[in-house]
Design an enzyme around this catalytic site. Structure first.
Site, PDB file in Angstrom:
ATOM      1  CE  LYS A  56      62.339  51.887  53.298  1.00  0.00           C
ATOM      2  NZ  LYS A  56      61.402  52.956  52.926  1.00  0.00           N
ATOM      3  CB  SER A 106      59.821  51.872  49.494  1.00  0.00           C
ATOM      4  OG  SER A 106      60.086  52.907  50.392  1.00  0.00           O
ATOM      5  CB  SER A 152      57.704  54.730  51.642  1.00  0.00           C
ATOM      6  OG  SER A 152      57.776  54.967  50.256  1.00  0.00           O
TER       7      SER A 152
END
Lengths: 484, 485, 99
Positions: free
Chosen positions: A77, A152, A176
């Site tokens: 990420k 997210s 997330s």
């Protein structure tokens, strides 16, 4: 090849059935083919990966010892630092920022010969539940390109769901990792707070943030967690001991285990969501578990507690993004004051600015007692409530998300978006390990996840539950048809 | 009674000391002064995204040592807090400090104030990280983060000082303790010790506190005394001019700096009204949890403290309070003296030769005696030569001059090499000189016989002149007395 | 029920050092009010004598670092991301001195 798990890929590489270069090429091609429509990756390290794969093949040919993740492609990420590559956090503010160091968790992966494929897209600074708030482009759900993959860590979730990589790292501050896992039919694991070093994770809510993996099987989660969970001296809040050998525990039976379900808390759920959750509970019963009721009356306050505390921490964590030492300095700025005021105005999206203001508000001297300190005390109560509940049961099960993946651009009300985290936030408040495991499809189409929580430190137990659940029943289709 | 005599000063000091650990408080970057800009930085000190602070154990140890040296309480639980404010020298725009639960609570410092021993109470001491340095130029500013993250201990006193001398004595005593426990050299020029002074006044007899002004960043004891004096005058004048106004309106709780030229305190241009620091517990650092055994162990191993050394100097070496203070307040001088004492145990004489004779001789060079290059043992040796009567005191002064010129020469060697320094003890050589003086000064002999002691001394002096100081005064006096009858 | 005035928004904006545009202000105010009113529900929860949750991790171990130098950032790497630099330092417009 892309339908293989990481575990299987690694085995095939070790046996010589497939080369690291072949693996790398296959997945790089898939990324090239599908990234435009999915928006998973912000950066792909084609040349570097091919070189590393080549070197890995040479290492194997020489008979040198190979790492536990040899030949496994992994995506990271883009709020996790990887030296020499950009870390944008999905923000315009950091669009040119190049990482001067590598996060500990990524170093651990590299030391075990994993192939780091690229950086995945996210809601800006990990603030969001849809991955629509990236400053670059939104991420789409591989199960329905008109829908959000959750957030997210949407980029990582979608990449794993579409089999562009078998494993991707995400971060979980309020859900997330788990919520996008539920929306994309993947295994999304949030370890115990402190189990994985946060050094190199761009901080959002320091006492909530956890790094964890997306995979398509609990065995893969366990395999990568044995590496990710290694200690690191650069994070004072992390465990200093080695993680347990998770792979050794996942095959143990769940016979007689007690599952706590906070029925009071999930009573607002209805229709198919509730039905799919109950379906998941049936699987656990088949494995010999007993379902009992557990009382968590304070959980209904978890969202306010979370939004007060995480934004408070975030408002100070993001203060360093001032355009002085790095990041985008507003071109308009003539004076120092203007650098401060304008750089964030121009570089941060609306959701980020809003959360910073909220965080500043709850910490301001006139309001700190009523908001910040109050929330801190309620957090203590919630933690104690969980501790009491775990005296009666081995794990707690809840649905992961209150609904299936929603359509892009359909949730404008920030409060409504915050409520997406209703079932996931408790684990962040109490630092508990929690995993979202696929447990069916809405209307046969959109995936649904069931969530297992454990006590702090019970990572091995949670992975065991996930693996047993998966072994008992897989819910087909497990790959969206377009990417099969 | 003039207007000032009706008022008393109330002073509290916040002393910031930079600890001398090898690395910074929360990172492993070098804790060093004076290098090129941005050479001693790290991921944490430049506020890189994803950086995390981890506490330097040695800094905690030094804070505990300080706490033990001032008889303070070291709580078993202490923790850190974030203090938010925006400024370019701050790499994160928040400082990590200890607001609610500091590592040292209470304590006292004993200091000598113009001959009297006074005890000053300390409120607490805490650890915090320093900011970087801003360098101002005409059309831009430059920022150097070498100092960012340096470990500071901030010592906050109770408002228990009542004169500029109190404040200086207290600050000097704190400095001495820091030097003695080896926590900091407190080099003021390098900014290793800075004082913020809180000053208020009140009518004598009043028990409550009136509003205070804070004079920031003083790094000289003399200037601090002047600043306090100037602020006292200013505040009294304000109260006298506005007898009916409420105190908060007469004296604004402001931040001041001291203008050395004008010898006045000046209000600093404030960048924001009453900053809201929004203190809250630092989530990245678990609380500091200590055990009683750990703390006691550190306390047991403390080196000799300034007040212990002072007592030893006064009671055992009988140096007198002035000299004892002089030595104790400058640890390097005192250590140098201790080394010299190893050669010769005549404390008083060694003290005089070190602090008066030699320090006096090298004063103009601006170098500290410990850095000058004369091994302290040599001074001890010199005193031994005098005590053994190998040379006279007068010759010794010349030898000292030579030692300053040739720092690596021992006094014994200097004496051996210079025939003029060879003591004249041969009475047969002295007698003729006495005879000469007596024959040249009949008037003095007459005066002496009439009871004028001055004449006797004059005659001794004349003989010493002829011997060029090489004869022992005792021998000369002896022979002269015999000759005079 | 909490409400934000224009002044409140301005003050927050100064504290957080983020400039809010005029049209952004209304939207921000609306959203902040909504969220704050939602979180106000916490006042119903009794919390007398409940300690702050200062650290989540159960383990309560103090993690320290030895006082040994380790270089993890060169000046070159640091300045590579700098928006403006001069003489090895970060460069900014002149800073009004605190005087």
């Amino acid at each position: 090849m892309h339908t293989l798990s990481a575990f299987e890929l690694n085995k095939k590489f070790l046996s010589g059935e497939v080369t690291a270069q072949a693996i790398a090429e296959h997945f790089l091609q898939r990324i090239k083919k599908y990234n435009d429509e999915l928006g998973c990756f912000l950066a792909v390290f084609d040349n570097e990966v091919l070189q590393q794969a080549k070197a890995l093949d040479e290492k194997k040919a020489k008979g040198e010892p190979l790492g536990k993740l040899a030949g496994v492609p992994i995506a990271i990420k883009d709020n996790i630092q990887f030296e020499g590559h950009k870390t944008t956090c999905g923000s315009k503010f950091l669009e040119d920022y190049v990482a001067p160091y590598t996060a500990s968790c990524v170093s651990h992966l590299i030391s075990e010969d994993a192939l780091i494929m690229g950086k995945t897209n996210l809601d800006e600074f990990a603030m969001g539940s849809s991955s629509e708030h990236s400053a670059y482009f939104p991420v789409k759900n591989p199960w329905d390109l008109k829908r959000a993959p959750g957030g997210s860590s949407g980029g990582s979730a979608a990449a794993v769901a579409a089999r562009l990589v078998p494993i991707a790292l995400g971060s979980d501050t309020g859900g997330s990792i788990r919520q996008p896992a539920s929306f994309t039919g993947t295994f999304g694991y949030k370890p115990t707070y402190g189990r994985v070093s946060r050094y190199g994770l761009v901080a959002f809510g320091s006492s909530f943030d956890v790094i964890g993996p997306f995979t398509n099987s609990a065995q893969d989660t366990s395999m990568v967690m044995e590496v990710l969970g290694r200690p690191c001296p650069h994070d004072g809040t992390s465990y200093q001991e080695l993680p347990e050998p998770y792979l050794d525990h996942i095959d143990n039976s769940l016979q007689g285990k007690k599952i706590g379900v906070p029925w009071d808390f999930i009573e607002s759920m209805e229709g198919e969501s509730l039905q799919l959750f109950k379906q998941g509970l049936e699987v656990l019963k088949k494995l010999g578990c007993e379902i009992i009721d557990c009382k968590l009356p304070l959980l209904k306050h978890s969202i306010p507690v979370y939004y007060i505390l995480s934004t408070a921490e975030a408002s100070t964590n993001l203060a360093r993004f001032d355009g002085i030492r790095y990041g985008t300095r507003s071109k308009e700025a003539q004076t120092l004051d203007e650098i401060y005021d304008l750089s964030k105005r121009d570089g941060f999206g609306a959701e980020v600015r809003q959360r910073i203001m909220l965080g500043t508000f709850v910490l301001s001297s006139e309001h700190q007692e009523v908001f910040y300190r109050k929330a801190q005390r309620v957090r203590t109560l919630i933690i104690n409530e969980y501790k009491d509940a775990f005296k009666e049961c081995d794990i707690i099960a809840t649905p992961t998300a209150p609904n299936p993946a929603f359509e892009l651009d359909s949730i404008k009300d920030p409060l409504k978006m915050y409520l997406q985290d209703l079932y996931t936030i408790g684990a962040n408040l109490a630092g508990l390990p929690a995993i979202s495991v696929p447990c069916g499809h809405f209307d046969g189409k959109l995936p649904c996840g069931i969530q297992f929580f454990g006590k702090q430190g019970d990572d091995a137990k949670i992975l065991q539950f996930a693996h047993q659940f998966e072994s008992e029943q897989t819910f087909e289709p497990s790959i969206p048809s377009r990417y099969a | 009674m003039n207007q000032y005599e009706a008022y008393e000063l109330v002073i509290g000091l916040e002393v910031h000391v930079q600890l001398n650990t090898r690395t910074k408080l929360f990172s492993s970057a070098p804790n060093r002064f004076g290098d090129e800009p941005n050479m001693n930085i790290g991921i944490v000190d430049t506020g890189q995204p994803g950086a995390l602070p981890v506490i330097n154990k040695e800094a905690v140890n030094k804070a505990i040592m300080f706490g033990k040296a001032i008889d303070a309480e070291i709580p078993l639980y202490s923790r850190f807090d974030r203090k938010s404010y925006f400024y370019p020298d701050s790499p994160r725009n928040f400082q990590i400090t200890q607001f609610d639960h500091p590592i040292v609570i209470g304590g006292k410092v004993v200091a000598d104030v113009e001959g009297k021993s006074k005890t000053f109470q300390i409120h607490h001491a805490h650890l915090e990280d320093d900011a970087g340095m801003l360098k101002h130029f005409n059309s831009f500013a430059g920022i150097d983060y070498n100092r960012a993250g340096a470990p500071l201990i901030e010592i906050v006193s109770e408002p228990c000082m009542h004169s500029p001398k109190d404040a200086s004595a207290y600050a000097m005593a704190v400095r001495a303790i820091m030097q003695y426990i080896g926590a900091s050299e407190c080099n003021m020029e390098e900014g290793q010790m800075r004082m913020d002074v809180n000053v208020s006044v009140r009518k004598k007899g009043e028990t409550t506190f009136r509003p205070k002004a804070e004079i920031k960043n003083m790094n000289s004891f003399t200037f601090m005394e002047w600043a306090i004096e100037a602020e006292f005058v200013r505040q009294v004048q304000e109260y006298e001019k506005n007898p009916d106004k409420p105190f908060e309106e007469v004296i604004e709780q402001a931040t001041l700096r001291f203008d050395i030229e004008k010898k006045k305190t000046v209000k600093m241009r404030s960048k924001e009204q009453a900053a809201d620091y929004r203190y809250f517990p630092e989530p990245d650092i678990p609380p500091v949890v200590l055990t009683k055994e750990y703390i006691d162990e550190i306390g047991k191993n403390l080196p000799e403290l300034p007040h212990e050394r002072y007592s030893r100097y006064v009671e055992q070496l009988e140096l007198g309070e002035y000299n004892a203070s002089l030595l104790v307040n400058d640890k390097r001088l005192s250590d140098y003296f201790e080394e010299a004492l190893k050669e010769c145990d005549n404390g008083k004489a060694v003290c005089n030769w070190v602090t008066v004779e030699f320090v006096g001789r090298i004063k103009e060079t601006g170098t500290h005696i410990a850095d000058f290059g004369i091994p302290p043992q040599y001074i001890g040796e010199l005193v031994t030569l005098i005590d053994k009567k190998t040379i006279t005191g007068k010759i010794a002064k010349s030898v000292a001059d030579d030692m300053v010129q040739h720092p690596n020469k021992s006094p014994s060697d200097i004496v051996k090499e210079n025939p003029d320094y060879q003591p004249m003890s041969d009475t047969s050589a002295i007698e003729p000189l006495i005879d000469q003086v007596l024959s040249e000064n009949p008037g003095s002999i007459e005066d002496y016989k009439n009871g004028k002691d001055k004449a006797y001394n004059y005659l001794v002096g004349q003989v010493m002149k002829l011997t060029r100081g090489k004869a022992s005064p005792d021998v000369v006096k002896d022979l002269l007395s015999k000759k005079l009858g | 029920m909490y409400s934000f005035t224009d002044d409140d928004i301005d003050r927050l904006s100064k504290l957080a050092r983020i400039q809010i545009t005029q049209d952004g202000k209304e939207r921000l105010r609306g959203n902040l009010e909504k969220v704050v009113r939602y979180v106000e529900q916490l006042s119903e929860v009794p919390t007398e004598n409940v300690p702050l949750c200062v650290h989540v991790n159960d383990k309560n171990q103090s993690v320290f670092r030895a006082d040994e130098v380790e270089h993890d950032l060169t000046r070159e790497a640091f300045l590579a991301n700098a928006p403006d630099q001069v003489g090895g330092m970060i460069k900014t417009p002149p800073v009004i001195k605190f005087e």
